[in-house]
Design a protein around this motif. Structure first.
Motif, PDB file in Angstrom:
ATOM      1  N   GLY A   7     -19.067  -1.759 -43.201  1.00  0.00           N
ATOM      2  CA  GLY A   7     -20.050  -1.555 -44.069  1.00  0.00           C
ATOM      3  C   GLY A   7     -19.764  -0.961 -45.333  1.00  0.00           C
ATOM      4  N   ASP A   8     -18.530  -0.342 -45.588  1.00  0.00           N
ATOM      5  CA  ASP A   8     -18.434   0.251 -46.904  1.00  0.00           C
ATOM      6  C   ASP A   8     -17.260  -0.362 -47.666  1.00  0.00           C
ATOM      7  N   LEU A   9     -17.511  -0.084 -48.875  1.00  0.00           N
ATOM      8  CA  LEU A   9     -16.425  -0.526 -50.021  1.00  0.00           C
ATOM      9  C   LEU A   9     -15.030   0.028 -49.619  1.00  0.00           C
ATOM     10  N   LYS A  10     -14.142  -1.045 -49.777  1.00  0.00           N
ATOM     11  CA  LYS A  10     -12.854  -0.454 -49.643  1.00  0.00           C
ATOM     12  C   LYS A  10     -12.054   0.018 -51.071  1.00  0.00           C
ATOM     13  N   ALA A  11     -11.699   1.150 -51.079  1.00  0.00           N
ATOM     14  CA  ALA A  11     -10.959   1.753 -52.244  1.00  0.00           C
ATOM     15  C   ALA A  11      -9.863   1.006 -52.773  1.00  0.00           C
ATOM     16  N   GLY A  12      -9.714   0.889 -54.058  1.00  0.00           N
ATOM     17  CA  GLY A  12      -8.599   0.108 -54.648  1.00  0.00           C
ATOM     18  C   GLY A  12      -7.783   0.858 -55.209  1.00  0.00           C
ATOM     19  N   THR A  13      -8.029   2.140 -55.810  1.00  0.00           N
ATOM     20  CA  THR A  13      -7.577   3.086 -56.390  1.00  0.00           C
ATOM     21  C   THR A  13      -7.568   4.546 -55.892  1.00  0.00           C
ATOM     22  N   ASP A  14      -6.501   5.003 -55.781  1.00  0.00           N
ATOM     23  CA  ASP A  14      -6.555   6.526 -54.921  1.00  0.00           C
ATOM     24  C   ASP A  14      -6.785   7.500 -56.178  1.00  0.00           C
ATOM     25  N   PHE A  15      -7.899   8.185 -55.866  1.00  0.00           N
ATOM     26  CA  PHE A  15      -8.168   9.173 -56.966  1.00  0.00           C
ATOM     27  C   PHE A  15      -6.916  10.147 -57.702  1.00  0.00           C
ATOM     28  N   ARG A  16      -5.905  10.432 -56.630  1.00  0.00           N
ATOM     29  CA  ARG A  16      -4.966  11.219 -57.281  1.00  0.00           C
ATOM     30  C   ARG A  16      -4.043  10.388 -58.287  1.00  0.00           C
ATOM     31  N   ASP A  17      -4.416   9.073 -58.437  1.00  0.00           N
ATOM     32  CA  ASP A  17      -3.750   8.273 -59.694  1.00  0.00           C
ATOM     33  C   ASP A  17      -4.454   8.714 -60.911  1.00  0.00           C
ATOM     34  N   VAL A  18      -5.940   8.909 -60.777  1.00  0.00           N
ATOM     35  CA  VAL A  18      -6.634   9.452 -62.181  1.00  0.00           C
ATOM     36  C   VAL A  18      -6.090  10.813 -62.312  1.00  0.00           C
ATOM     37  N   TYR A  19      -5.858  11.773 -61.209  1.00  0.00           N
ATOM     38  CA  TYR A  19      -5.464  13.095 -61.493  1.00  0.00           C
ATOM     39  C   TYR A  19      -4.208  13.184 -62.055  1.00  0.00           C
ATOM     40  N   ALA A  20      -3.295  12.439 -61.476  1.00  0.00           N
ATOM     41  CA  ALA A  20      -1.838  12.478 -62.156  1.00  0.00           C
ATOM     42  C   ALA A  20      -1.867  11.942 -63.416  1.00  0.00           C
ATOM     43  N   PRO A  54       2.862  15.787 -62.585  1.00  0.00           N
ATOM     44  CA  PRO A  54       1.963  15.598 -61.349  1.00  0.00           C
ATOM     45  C   PRO A  54       2.633  15.593 -59.852  1.00  0.00           C
ATOM     46  N   ALA A  55       4.071  15.625 -59.922  1.00  0.00           N
ATOM     47  CA  ALA A  55       4.535  15.824 -58.664  1.00  0.00           C
ATOM     48  C   ALA A  55       4.553  17.229 -58.101  1.00  0.00           C
ATOM     49  N   GLN A  56       4.273  18.138 -58.988  1.00  0.00           N
ATOM     50  CA  GLN A  56       4.376  19.569 -58.712  1.00  0.00           C
ATOM     51  C   GLN A  56       3.011  20.065 -58.165  1.00  0.00           C
ATOM     52  N   ILE A  57       1.986  19.518 -58.786  1.00  0.00           N
ATOM     53  CA  ILE A  57       0.475  19.742 -58.508  1.00  0.00           C
ATOM     54  C   ILE A  57       0.048  18.773 -57.008  1.00  0.00           C
ATOM     55  N   LEU A  58       0.444  17.555 -56.932  1.00  0.00           N
ATOM     56  CA  LEU A  58      -0.102  16.772 -56.129  1.00  0.00           C
ATOM     57  C   LEU A  58       0.713  16.220 -54.974  1.00  0.00           C
ATOM     58  N   ALA A  59       1.576  17.092 -54.730  1.00  0.00           N
ATOM     59  CA  ALA A  59       2.580  16.983 -53.730  1.00  0.00           C
ATOM     60  C   ALA A  59       3.214  15.721 -53.486  1.00  0.00           C
ATOM     61  N   ASN A  60       3.823  15.428 -54.821  1.00  0.00           N
ATOM     62  CA  ASN A  60       4.847  14.492 -55.085  1.00  0.00           C
ATOM     63  C   ASN A  60       3.943  12.909 -55.252  1.00  0.00           C
ATOM     64  N   HIS A  61       2.673  13.154 -55.429  1.00  0.00           N
ATOM     65  CA  HIS A  61       2.031  11.992 -55.774  1.00  0.00           C
ATOM     66  C   HIS A  61       2.202  11.981 -57.408  1.00  0.00           C
ATOM     67  N   THR A  62       2.798  10.939 -57.870  1.00  0.00           N
ATOM     68  CA  THR A  62       3.225  10.434 -59.170  1.00  0.00           C
ATOM     69  C   THR A  62       2.647   9.125 -59.797  1.00  0.00           C
ATOM     70  N   THR A  63       1.802   8.428 -59.069  1.00  0.00           N
ATOM     71  CA  THR A  63       1.353   7.328 -59.704  1.00  0.00           C
ATOM     72  C   THR A  63       0.213   7.417 -60.768  1.00  0.00           C
ATOM     73  N   THR A  64       0.372   6.963 -61.786  1.00  0.00           N
ATOM     74  CA  THR A  64      -0.562   7.087 -62.902  1.00  0.00           C
ATOM     75  C   THR A  64      -1.090   5.796 -63.332  1.00  0.00           C
ATOM     76  N   ILE A  65      -2.233   5.791 -63.986  1.00  0.00           N
ATOM     77  CA  ILE A  65      -2.831   4.533 -64.124  1.00  0.00           C
ATOM     78  C   ILE A  65      -2.377   4.162 -65.890  1.00  0.00           C
TER      79      ILE A  65
END
Length: 415
Positions: A374-387, A398-409
């Motif tokens: 009954g809920d929306l499926k997320a298509g973008t990880d919020f960490r992409d915005v932060y990165a 971003p890798a140093q701050i977000l535990a190696n999450h480096t995907t950007t928009i």
């Protein structure tokens, strides 16, 4: 430590993030920040990030409205907006009618809307979900905020980040450094004849002694601060009255007086205070009942604070380098409940605004028929915005701050 002035070192050294949060040791006032602007001004070409939290879980479907979608109308027969009520954005979507100023920024390509933002295995608890957004750690709790870790990585100066909220939010607490907190209340000058006499005390006099000159300069500094910071530093009594009035109906935390918060931040940016990240907030978005009127009022308040803030920033070199990020801890469920409201959901839109922003839609609009319980499926990880903002606004890895999450928009922010 090279840029940490003696004033700030004596006030803030040796305080861990946990101690700062508990004891309020990082609280600063306008004079600390004005002195910092003189001692160590921010270069006019340096980017600044302003993070605005909408506490309570803002209903994204009635913010960026898929009014033309039959599934939306069916799910919310009494709560849905019609196509002629919303502010057309294209792609079958429209802004809530309370956001006319932001529609103008959209038309000027200064507003980006990242659609369907969330995280894996969403949690519908306000406190857990907000902790996830503020720490950027969806899988396991961590004791530091994402901007707090940025502070840890960039030096021990807490004035690199400032909160103008009533309390320091967890997102600004690092392991070794916490951001500074600047209260809005408590600074006012006399008016009328008394105010004229007070102003005269700030004028230098020939032949005055050292300490007389220092006292006069302090009065002049105070007058200059009220001109720079404006109504955001009005008397505590008036501020408290407004807070009480504008937080009626609020829940799940958050601050009122967003306009005053942003006015203060604008003045600090223009004054050259060496702060790279600011935090502000607006609460009351937990709309389980009577949502339409409540949310539209809150979004009108957001619009009335955010639009002149962004327009003001565009008028100065320092302001043009500021980027604003607006988020909430989750969206609401697709189906309306039985109280003309909505319950806790998952994904929602994130707004990014400013001169450096390439306006438009980013990410896909979530389906209203292909749902998860009954809920929306997320298509973008919020960490992409932060990165993206860490890399393009704060110049951090971003890798140093977000535990190696480096995907950007891609394309969201201009160089």
């Amino acid at each position: 430590m090279d840029n940490l002035t003696r004033r700030r070192f004596l006030t803030l050294s040796g305080v861990t993030a946990a101690g700062a949060l508990a004891a309020g040791a990082t609280q600063v006032n306008w004079s600390d920040l004005m002195a910092a602007a003189v001692d160590d001004p921010l270069p006019s070409d340096q980017s600044v990030l302003v993070v605005i939290t909408l506490y309570g879980g803002n209903d994204g479907l009635n913010t960026v409205v898929p009014a033309a979608d039959p599934a939306y109308q069916k799910a919310r027969p009494d709560l849905a907006y019609q196509t002629n009520e919303v502010l057309d954005l294209g792609d079958g979507l429209g802004l809530n009618p309370g956001m006319k100023g932001l529609k103008g920024l959209w038309d000027d390509k200064r507003l980006a809307i990242v659609r369907g933002v969330g995280y894996p295995d969403p949690d519908r608890s306000h406190f857990r979900s907000m902790a996830i957004w503020q720490t950027a750690s969806p899988k396991s709790p961590v004791p530091t905020g994402w901007l707090g870790r940025w502070l840890d990585a960039t030096g021990a100066d807490p004035l690199r980040a400032v909160s103008v909220e009533p309390t320091l939010p967890p997102l600004l607490a690092g392991e070794t450094t916490a951001a500074a907190s600047l209260p809005l209340r408590g600074l006012s000058l006399p008016g009328g004849a008394l105010g004229t006499a007070y102003a005269a005390l700030g004028k230098p006099s020939p032949g005055e002694g050292h300490w007389q000159a220092r006292a006069a300069k302090s009065v002049l500094d105070l007058q200059n601060a009220t001109q720079v910071l404006g109504k955001a530093i009005k008397s505590g009594h008036d501020q408290e009255d407004d807070d009480e009035e504008r937080t009626k109906g609020a829940s799940a935390g958050g601050a009122s007086q967003l306009g005053a918060q942003l006015e203060l931040i604008a003045g600090l940016i223009e004054a050259g205070v060496p702060t790279r990240a600011y935090s502000a907030s607006l609460g009351g978005f937990d709309t389980h009942a009577d949502e339409r009127g409540t949310q539209e009022r809150l979004l009108t308040e957001l619009d009335g604070a955010l639009t002149p803030f962004v327009q003001r920033l565009q008028k100065t070199d320092r302001g043009k380098n500021a980027v604003v990020l607006v988020y909430s801890e989750f969206g609401r469920r697709v189906q309306a409940n039985g109280s003309d409201g909505t319950d806790h959901g998952t994904a929602g839109p994130v707004f990014v605004l400013g001169e450096k922003v390439a306006g438009g839609f980013y990410g896909n609009q979530p389906s209203l028929t292909d749902l998860s319980n009954g809920d929306l499926k997320a298509g973008t990880d919020f960490r992409d915005v932060y990165a993206t903002v860490l890399h393009h606004v704060l110049g951090a890895d971003p890798a140093q701050i977000l535990a190696n999450h480096t995907t950007t928009i891609n394309g969201l922010l201009r160089a």
